[in-house]
Enzyme design. Sequence first.
Site: not given
Length: 276
Positions: A221, A255
Amino acid sequence: MTQAFNIGPHQFSRPVIMGILNITPDSFSDGGSYFARQQALARVEQMLEEGADVIDVGGESTRPGAAEVSLEDELDRTVNLISEIKQRFECLVSIDTNKPEVMLQAVMAGADIINDVCALSKPGALEVAASLNVPVCLMHMQGLPRTMQANPEYQDVISEVITYLKQRVESCVAAGICQSNIIVDPGFGFGKTLDHNFQLLAQLNEFKQLGLPILAGMSRKSMFGKLLSTSTDNLLAASITGAVLAAQQGAHIFRVHDVKETVDALTIFSKVQMSK
Ligand code: YH5
C-alpha cells in the site's frame, strides 16, 4: 504464539494468510477470457503452495480513485472462478465485495467468507450476510473509494475507527450475525493520510478490545510507497515489516500479495513467541 482463534467454523492456531487475487482487467490479461481464467487458477495454485490459507477473490478495484464496476461485470469475474477454485483446491475463499448480490452468488458458488470494505453498510448487505451465515470481515473506511484520499480528517483516528467498528459489530449482531462470525479490520489506506495509517499500525493492539479476530491489509500500500518514495513493485520489505509489526500487536489474519515471504516472516515470528 497466536492464540487459537476461529473464523466462523474454521479453527487456527497460527497467523492466517489471505492471498490476494484481483480479477480486474489490469491484473490478468483481460477479465473474462479462458486464458485469464487459467492465469488466475495458476496464481491460486502458487499462493496455496506458498502457504496461503484463504484466497481473497476481488472483481472490483477499490484502490483510491478507481472507477466503480457494474454488478454484471463483478459477477462474471468472480462467481464461476470461485466454483472452479473450490472444485480444484482445498482452501477457504473470501469474496471481496460490497454488493449484496455478489455476496449471495459468491457464497452459493462456495465462498466461505465475505470481505466487505464497506462493513456491510450497503442496502441489503446486512440481511444477505446474516442469511448466508458465513464469517464476515468488517473494514473501516472514511468516505468512498473514488474520493476517500482527498482530505481525510480525524480528531483521534484510533478511537474513531474502533468506535465505528463497534457500531458495525452491533448492527451485525442486531441483524442476526453471530459474534463468532465477525472479523474486524482498521482499513489501512481507506480514507487515511500517511500519518493516520502509521498511527493505526503503531496502536493496532488497541483493536484487541473488540474481542474479535483482527485482519491487517497493508500489502504494497501507498503508506509504504509514500514514506519510502518508491513504487508499489518495490514494497516487499516494507509489507513484510508491516505484517510482523501487526502480528506482534495481535493481528490474526494478513491480507497479502507476497504469500511465501509473509509466511516465512510470520513463521519466524511465531517461533520466537513460542520460545518466550
Ligand atoms: C484491506 O485492507 N484492501 S483492496 C492500493 C495499493 C495496494 C493495494 C496503492 N481490500 C483491503 O489492496 N480488504 C483491499 O497500492 C481489502 N482489508 C480488507 N479486508 C486495496 C488494496 C491496495 C490498494
